[in-house]
Design an enzyme around this catalytic site. Structure first.
Site, mmCIF file in Angstrom:
data_model
loop_
_atom_site.group_PDB
_atom_site.id
_atom_site.type_symbol
_atom_site.label_atom_id
_atom_site.label_comp_id
_atom_site.label_asym_id
_atom_site.label_seq_id
_atom_site.Cartn_x
_atom_site.Cartn_y
_atom_site.Cartn_z
ATOM 1 C CE1 TYR A 91 -4.646 -2.166 4.960
ATOM 2 C CE2 TYR A 91 -3.756 -0.055 4.103
ATOM 3 C CZ TYR A 91 -4.094 -1.192 3.849
ATOM 4 O OH TYR A 91 -4.164 -1.627 2.520
ATOM 5 C CB SER B 264 -0.913 -0.058 1.248
ATOM 6 O OG SER B 264 -1.684 1.316 1.259
#
Length: 336
Positions: free
Chosen positions: A168, A143
């Site tokens: 995350y 990501s």
């Protein structure tokens, strides 16, 4: 012909990838735990598009698609090592594409345990599966959030990425480090792709474009964080899938066992301009509620993709105007 395992097959990107691979004639098995992080019906409807009927879905049981003879699905969680190993042993996959993960930056502030279990323990099980069952290639989703609040634009793979500002993001960075270790120790080809703000039809309802579209159509206020002073490298899902296909299906492109790339549109768009495109597509004006920056959010993202373009001849094609238009058309049809 490759036999490909796609994890997170009922998810947004996983669904689109399975559809593309199956239409190209590849033998694909998709797995997903179908959790309730967001509306389960959306996940089941994605699977229905792939020929998997809800009534046939049972835990751990592989079922055949009613539309595609080369697609199977099993309800299975990647943190269930025993069941994952059994599936890999039975199927002899040549490629694994890991798109299963607990998504969402803000949700990680409230439920950190879920992220470690799915994104760290689950990913370890994927690596172990590749190691023990002679999988030739592992492609996995990382990501853009791992760059944190870096102001060194555009974000290049060589940039510092060890200051993530959400759990995350930290779990995604851990995936890259774990993949490097397994490539080094066990000679497994691993290719990580740092996705940049993916959007498009069948997208998650907690994503900005969905929240904005719903609110604008229903003439409700939208929350615009950081007073609108954000920009994102919005990337249409078809461009992401085309990049994935290039990596999955290209043989012998790089001598390196461990590879890492950005994949984005490489044209950042201000949040205000993105909202403006939704207004044009819906034919309605947004009622904006300006709010401060949320914990874990970053101000800007911008992908440097020179390495990816050079190695895989990749070039994104869908503009934000076209992509938003496609999304709103799908949204109004699906949600009626």
């Amino acid at each position: 012909m490759h036999k490909i395992l796609v994890t997170g097959a009922a998810g947004f990107i996983g669904f689109h990838l399975c559809k593309a691979l199956v239409e190209k004639g590849y033998y694909v098995t998709g797995i997903d735990n179908i959790n309730d992080y967001y509306d389960v019906n959306l996940k089941l409807d994605r699977l229905k598009e792939l020929g998997i009927a809800e009534k046939n879905i049972n835990n751990f049981e592989k079922i055949n698609s009613g539309l595609h003879k080369n697609f199977n699905f099993a309800k299975l969680d990647i943190d269930n090592k025993q069941q994952l190993f059994k599936l890999c042993e039975d199927e002899n996959f040549t490629i694994i594409v890991n798109l299963a993960a607990q998504a969402g930056v803000r949700y990680s502030l409230e439920n950190p345990d879920v992220y470690v279990q799915s994104n760290v323990v689950g990913f370890l099980n994927i690596l172990e599966s590749a190691r023990h069952f002679n999988v030739g290639k592992l492609v996995y989703a990382s990501s853009s959030s791992i760059y944190g609040n870096s102001t060194d634009m555009p974000f290049a793979i060589q940039n510092r990425s060890d200051e993530p500002i959400s759990l995350y993001a930290a779990t995604k960075k851990s995936n890259e480090l774990m993949a490097y270790t397994y490539s080094h120790l066990f000679n497994i080809e691993t290719i990580g792709l740092r996705f940049f703000t993916v959007y498009g039809p069948w997208g998650r309802p907690d994503m900005a474009i969905s929240l904005f579209t719903e609110a604008i159509l229903n003439e409700k206020p939208i929350k615009v964080f950081n007073n609108g002073n954000q920009s994102r490298d919005f990337t249409y899902v078809d461009d992401i899938v085309n990049g994935l296909l290039s990596v999955i299906l290209t043989e012998g492109k790089s001598p390196k066992q461990y590879q890492l790339y950005n994949i984005g549109n490489s044209r950042p768009v201000k949040l205000e301009d993105f909202i403006s495109e939704i207004e044009k597509a819906t034919g309605k004006k947004a009622i904006k509620q300006y709010l401060p920056m949320q914990p874990g959010d970053v101000e800007s993202t911008w992908a440097d993709m020179e390495d990816f373009k050079a190695n895989y001849n990749y070039s994104p094609e869908v503009s934000v105007k076209e992509g938003v238009g496609n999304y709103v058309k799908w949204y109004t049809g699906y949600y009626k």
